[in-house]
Design an enzyme around this catalytic site. Structure first.
Site, PDB file in Angstrom:
ATOM      1  N   GLU A  95       0.734  -1.274   0.086  1.00 37.52           N
ATOM      2  CA  GLU A  95       0.111  -0.113  -0.087  1.00 37.52           C
ATOM      3  C   GLU A  95       0.805   1.046  -0.005  1.00 37.52           C
ATOM      4  O   GLU A  95       0.477   2.363  -0.621  1.00 37.52           O
ATOM      5  CB  GLU A  95      -0.988   0.006   1.247  1.00 37.52           C
ATOM      6  CG  GLU A  95      -1.957  -1.011   0.882  1.00 37.52           C
ATOM      7  CD  GLU A  95      -2.916  -1.083   2.180  1.00 37.52           C
ATOM      8  OE1 GLU A  95      -4.343  -0.876   1.922  1.00 37.52           O
ATOM      9  OE2 GLU A  95      -2.473  -1.414   3.323  1.00 37.52           O
ATOM     10  N   GLU A 115      -3.980  -9.290   3.414  1.00 35.82           N
ATOM     11  CA  GLU A 115      -4.752  -8.997   4.839  1.00 35.82           C
ATOM     12  C   GLU A 115      -6.004  -9.983   4.890  1.00 35.82           C
ATOM     13  O   GLU A 115      -6.148 -10.346   6.122  1.00 35.82           O
ATOM     14  CB  GLU A 115      -5.216  -7.509   4.672  1.00 35.82           C
ATOM     15  CG  GLU A 115      -4.130  -6.465   4.828  1.00 35.82           C
ATOM     16  CD  GLU A 115      -3.465  -6.142   3.624  1.00 35.82           C
ATOM     17  OE1 GLU A 115      -2.550  -5.213   3.627  1.00 35.82           O
ATOM     18  OE2 GLU A 115      -3.391  -6.889   2.668  1.00 35.82           O
TER      19      GLU A 115
END
Length: 233
Positions: A95, A115
């Site tokens: 990210e 995730e």
């Protein structure tokens, strides 16, 4: 400016201290605009957020947007940001890379967002930036099915734009920064801002930005030099 993520014992996992230090970097670059190069030490960009710290975070920390606030700040820095990726760029590390303007990598890069396998979501930009970067089908494979891209796959979908061996990766990032540096700084900053503006602001924002640049000294100087070179030829 070159900033290296360096927590070798945990593969450069992003912890609160790193977050704080990167905020300090942003504060400096907001006052002194320069191209930022982000890389990782010891053959890894960033393996993700620090799971030991993440394990203890609760609702209030999620609502505070600890990582997302930083990554959004990085994405909005005045001058471009280059992420030089080696080895793992996973979870929060991915990210952080998505928040950069440019991503270059080594052949050993592994980039993705695992995730959901940890019972959470990629909440620091991947859930919306990744779709813009690679399109919905591939973004869903990464976010919902845990797909991790290798260098060739990332290059094929333009998530990264260059592949270099590890020993010349930073040199390649510096070469890209030098190419950016040859452009007019004000034009570069304004172009980045206009590029990131919401769709409904166009074309008005483009026209206003161009009006500013049409009055700049650099516009007259650079165009005159172009005409002079053309005349000599």
């Amino acid at each position: 400016m070159h900033v290296q993520l360096n927590r070798p014992d945990v593969r450069n996992a992003i912890d609160q201290q790193m977050i704080n230090e990167l905020h300090a970097v942003c504060a400096h670059l907001e006052d002194n605009p320069r191209v930022l190069i982000l890389s990782g030490a010891n053959g890894v960009f960033a393996s993700g957020a620090d799971i030991a710290q993440l394990r203890e975070r609760r609702r209030d920390e999620a609502l505070a947007g600890i990582n997302s606030t930083l990554f959004e700040r990085i994405s909005k820095l005045p001058m471009p940001v280059i992420a030089a990726l080696d080895g793992y760029a996973l979870g929060g590390g991915a990210e952080l890379a998505y928040a950069a303007d440019f991503r270059i990598a080594t052949p050993s890069v592994k980039i993705g967002n695992p995730e959901t396998g940890l019972g959470i979501l990629a909440a620091a930009g991947a859930s919306w930036r990744l779709k813009e970067l690679v399109g919905e089908p591939v973004a869903k494979e990464i976010l919902l099915a845990g797909r991790v891209l290798n260098a060739d796959e990332a290059l094929a979908i333009h998530l990264v734009t260059e592949i270099h061996e590890a020993d010349v990766l930073v040199d390649a990032a510096n070469a890209l920064a030098d190419r950016i540096g040859k452009q007019d700084p004000l034009a570069t900053r304004i172009t980045k801002s206009v590029f990131s503006a919401p769709a409904e602001s166009h074309p008005v924002i483009d026209q206003l930005a161009q009006a500013v640049l049409f009055e700049s000294d650099a516009k007259f100087d650079r165009m005159q030099k172009f005409l002079d070179r053309k005349k000599k030829k």
